[in-house]
Design an enzyme around this catalytic site. Sequence first.
Site, mmCIF file in Angstrom:
data_model
loop_
_atom_site.group_PDB
_atom_site.id
_atom_site.type_symbol
_atom_site.label_atom_id
_atom_site.label_comp_id
_atom_site.label_asym_id
_atom_site.label_seq_id
_atom_site.Cartn_x
_atom_site.Cartn_y
_atom_site.Cartn_z
ATOM 1 N N ASP A 144 -17.619 0.261 3.275
ATOM 2 C CA ASP A 144 -18.151 1.286 3.970
ATOM 3 C C ASP A 144 -19.227 2.195 3.169
ATOM 4 O O ASP A 144 -19.800 2.962 3.246
ATOM 5 C CB ASP A 144 -17.085 2.362 4.385
ATOM 6 C CG ASP A 144 -16.457 1.725 5.696
ATOM 7 O OD1 ASP A 144 -16.881 0.708 6.256
ATOM 8 O OD2 ASP A 144 -15.368 2.356 6.110
ATOM 9 N N LYS A 172 -12.662 10.867 7.858
ATOM 10 C CA LYS A 172 -12.576 10.492 9.226
ATOM 11 C C LYS A 172 -11.769 9.403 9.829
ATOM 12 O O LYS A 172 -10.877 9.516 10.535
ATOM 13 C CB LYS A 172 -14.219 9.860 9.304
ATOM 14 C CG LYS A 172 -14.247 8.995 10.840
ATOM 15 C CD LYS A 172 -15.736 8.443 10.873
ATOM 16 C CE LYS A 172 -15.706 6.886 10.589
ATOM 17 N NZ LYS A 172 -15.226 5.940 11.425
ATOM 18 N N ASN A 173 -11.799 8.293 8.664
ATOM 19 C CA ASN A 173 -10.558 7.229 9.148
ATOM 20 C C ASN A 173 -9.225 7.557 9.113
ATOM 21 O O ASN A 173 -8.360 6.891 9.448
ATOM 22 C CB ASN A 173 -11.080 5.938 8.429
ATOM 23 C CG ASN A 173 -12.432 5.580 8.879
ATOM 24 O OD1 ASN A 173 -12.954 5.797 9.949
ATOM 25 N ND2 ASN A 173 -13.162 4.714 8.036
ATOM 26 N N ARG A 184 -15.395 -7.864 15.923
ATOM 27 C CA ARG A 184 -14.200 -7.073 15.457
ATOM 28 C C ARG A 184 -13.044 -7.275 16.338
ATOM 29 O O ARG A 184 -12.547 -6.718 17.106
ATOM 30 C CB ARG A 184 -14.602 -5.685 15.511
ATOM 31 C CG ARG A 184 -15.909 -5.252 14.656
ATOM 32 C CD ARG A 184 -16.379 -3.758 14.665
ATOM 33 N NE ARG A 184 -15.422 -3.038 13.862
ATOM 34 C CZ ARG A 184 -15.501 -1.696 13.623
ATOM 35 N NH1 ARG A 184 -16.368 -1.137 14.017
ATOM 36 N NH2 ARG A 184 -14.379 -1.300 12.672
ATOM 37 N N CYS A 201 -18.970 1.059 15.778
ATOM 38 C CA CYS A 201 -20.140 0.392 14.831
ATOM 39 C C CYS A 201 -20.286 -1.252 15.251
ATOM 40 O O CYS A 201 -19.144 -1.865 15.193
ATOM 41 C CB CYS A 201 -20.282 0.705 13.360
ATOM 42 S SG CYS A 201 -20.351 2.386 13.031
ATOM 43 N N ARG A 212 -20.886 10.727 13.949
ATOM 44 C CA ARG A 212 -19.763 10.306 14.524
ATOM 45 C C ARG A 212 -18.717 10.422 13.165
ATOM 46 O O ARG A 212 -17.464 10.702 13.221
ATOM 47 C CB ARG A 212 -19.655 8.773 14.856
ATOM 48 C CG ARG A 212 -20.141 8.599 16.277
ATOM 49 C CD ARG A 212 -19.781 7.173 16.621
ATOM 50 N NE ARG A 212 -18.671 6.474 15.916
ATOM 51 C CZ ARG A 212 -18.795 5.485 15.238
ATOM 52 N NH1 ARG A 212 -19.754 4.561 15.306
ATOM 53 N NH2 ARG A 212 -17.461 5.150 14.757
HETATM 54 C C1 EPZ Z 1 -11.653 0.145 9.351
HETATM 55 O O1 EPZ Z 1 -11.893 -0.614 10.542
HETATM 56 C C2 EPZ Z 1 -12.778 1.204 9.412
HETATM 57 N N1 EPZ Z 1 -12.486 2.011 10.604
HETATM 58 C C3 EPZ Z 1 -14.100 0.785 9.074
HETATM 59 O O2 EPZ Z 1 -14.896 1.742 8.892
HETATM 60 C C4 EPZ Z 1 -14.147 0.061 7.792
HETATM 61 O O3 EPZ Z 1 -15.268 -0.654 7.600
HETATM 62 C C5 EPZ Z 1 -12.902 -1.195 7.983
HETATM 63 O O4 EPZ Z 1 -11.698 -0.762 8.298
HETATM 64 C C6 EPZ Z 1 -12.775 -2.005 6.466
HETATM 65 O O5 EPZ Z 1 -12.298 -1.270 5.735
HETATM 66 C C7 EPZ Z 1 -11.796 2.852 10.621
HETATM 67 O O6 EPZ Z 1 -10.687 3.022 10.052
HETATM 68 C C8 EPZ Z 1 -11.785 3.664 12.323
HETATM 69 P P1 EPZ Z 1 -10.164 -3.943 9.686
HETATM 70 P P2 EPZ Z 1 -11.099 -1.744 11.110
HETATM 71 O O7 EPZ Z 1 -9.332 -4.316 10.627
HETATM 72 O O8 EPZ Z 1 -9.417 -1.300 10.845
HETATM 73 C C9 EPZ Z 1 -10.858 -8.807 10.410
HETATM 74 C C10 EPZ Z 1 -16.633 3.074 9.075
HETATM 75 O O9 EPZ Z 1 -18.150 2.790 8.729
HETATM 76 N N2 EPZ Z 1 -9.865 -8.385 11.360
HETATM 77 O O10 EPZ Z 1 -9.687 -3.579 7.996
HETATM 78 O O11 EPZ Z 1 -11.619 -2.045 12.440
HETATM 79 C C11 EPZ Z 1 -12.055 -7.890 10.651
HETATM 80 O O12 EPZ Z 1 -12.930 -8.850 11.422
HETATM 81 C C12 EPZ Z 1 -16.035 2.167 9.749
HETATM 82 O O13 EPZ Z 1 -16.193 4.287 8.837
HETATM 83 C C13 EPZ Z 1 -9.221 -9.560 11.996
HETATM 84 O O14 EPZ Z 1 -9.680 -10.911 11.886
HETATM 85 O O15 EPZ Z 1 -11.270 -3.150 10.074
HETATM 86 C C14 EPZ Z 1 -12.713 -7.707 9.329
HETATM 87 O O16 EPZ Z 1 -13.244 -8.816 8.869
HETATM 88 C C15 EPZ Z 1 -16.758 0.923 9.956
HETATM 89 N N3 EPZ Z 1 -8.278 -9.237 13.158
HETATM 90 C C16 EPZ Z 1 -11.548 -7.515 8.657
HETATM 91 O O17 EPZ Z 1 -10.348 -8.148 9.298
HETATM 92 C C17 EPZ Z 1 -7.848 -8.196 13.231
HETATM 93 O O18 EPZ Z 1 -6.895 -7.904 14.251
HETATM 94 C C18 EPZ Z 1 -11.020 -6.079 8.362
HETATM 95 O O19 EPZ Z 1 -11.100 -5.212 9.283
HETATM 96 C C19 EPZ Z 1 -8.329 -7.249 12.752
HETATM 97 C C20 EPZ Z 1 -9.360 -7.055 11.879
#
Ligand code: EPZ
Length: 420
Positions: free
Chosen positions: A306, A22-23, A122, A117, A398
């Site tokens: 995840d 998916k991702n 986020r 989610c 989803r």
């Molecule tokens: C991706 O989300 C995945 N989604 C999520 O999967 C997954 O949980 C996450 O990565 C972590 O592995 C998709 O790929 C569509 P991040 P993403 O940016 O990219 C902080 C699922 O169940 N952060 O890696 O949105 C954030 O708050 C979903 O399939 C900032 O501070 O996650 C978090 O604590 C849910 N500033 C950490 O980084 C930013 O600009 C990691 O977030 C971006 C993120």
Amino acid sequence: MEKLVINGPSRLQGDVTISGAKNAAVAIIPATLLIDGVCTLENVPNISDVKISCSILEKLGAKVTWISEHSIKIDSRHIKSTSAPLDMTSKFRASYYLIGSLLSRCHKAEVGLPGGCKLGARPIDQHIKGFEALGASVNTTQGKIVASASHLIGTSIYMDTVSVGATINVMLASVLADGTTTIDNAAKEPHVVDVANFLNAMGADIHGAGTDMIKINGVSKLHGNATYSIVPDQIEAGTFMLAAVASKGDVVIHNCIPEHLDCLTAKILEMGGEVEESGDSIHVWCNSRPNKTNIKTSPYPGFPTDLQPQAGVVLAIADGTSIINESIWESRFQYTAELNKMGANITAQGKSAVFEGVDFLSGAPVYASDLRAGAALIIAGIIANGETDLYNLDHIDRGYECIEEKFRKLGANITRVNEE
Ligand code: EPZ
């Protein structure tokens, strides 16, 4: 309202085939906007996040054709709009990849704030920091992100936090930029590597994906006319591995990359399960009550957030007391309240939770708060005594393709029912 009715307990046994990730898919589909041509994607998961990604592309002027159940052809030669509708982007998180792609291809993007989610805050500050460093101006106004640039120029970007989304988005925005971009402190998840591999297959010049430092040499165009197969879903594979352990079952998981699951394999061995890898399959079985284990989530190659809820189900019935520390999301323990309704004894506070293992779970009506919580509650229903009714299936649909069929084939008693 739809619900899953699960009658347990069942011991899972047999073979299951994993779908495309998916991702990766939800990043690669918008990435096709960078191509002034036609490309074919294979191993595309048939899930609602993919369908909505394709619908958005069509709104922007791309032609998307499903050529088989898991293959799509995308023709992005005639993009007519750089504005993605808010009602569609708010349905899922990965709509933010439209910003990097449209900015790169058209130097302009207007994208409604992403949904997805509810896992706590986020932020997308690191995405914006990256776009601005490349020369774009970015504003958030009236629920939309508006980005534009006269042209994008390669630069060095240090990510303050390891972010999958920001790493991919900056990669998308810099592929066609003038000169070289480096992303330091990059995310290393398999789907980050898959997006880089896809872009390279289409003519990009990206090095180092899968390490802390990604280098993108800008190219003048991406050519298309190629076929790319999306990587197998690491999280779906891990979900079935944990379901095998929780149900004291014996499951062979096909079409996966065992190396992507090394940290989960290590944890399953600590839990008392057995794991045997062979090519693109993983055989997982467990003959006794799982052992207590502590887990801390962290970016790849650490334990994936995840898979945290699905692992939580195993620890809920493990022998002894386990602790999970969640280091990525603030609100990823919402599923524990539902497991407690089923007889678990879990105390969650902030980003950690204590699991006092109980002998068994009992069926109950429960609600999925998000995608992985939903997967966890399916596993809980399968191992619980009696009937579990699981609601909020939109979250699950989803990200998991034919989930009840796959579990049914392994011996679960699970049916989708439309409740009046
Ligand atoms: C991706 O989300 C995945 N989604 C999520 O999967 C997954 O949980 C996450 O990565 C972590 O592995 C998709 O790929 C569509 P991040 P993403 O940016 O990219 C902080 C699922 O169940 N952060 O890696 O949105 C954030 O708050 C979903 O399939 C900032 O501070 O996650 C978090 O604590 C849910 N500033 C950490 O980084 C930013 O600009 C990691 O977030 C971006 C993120």
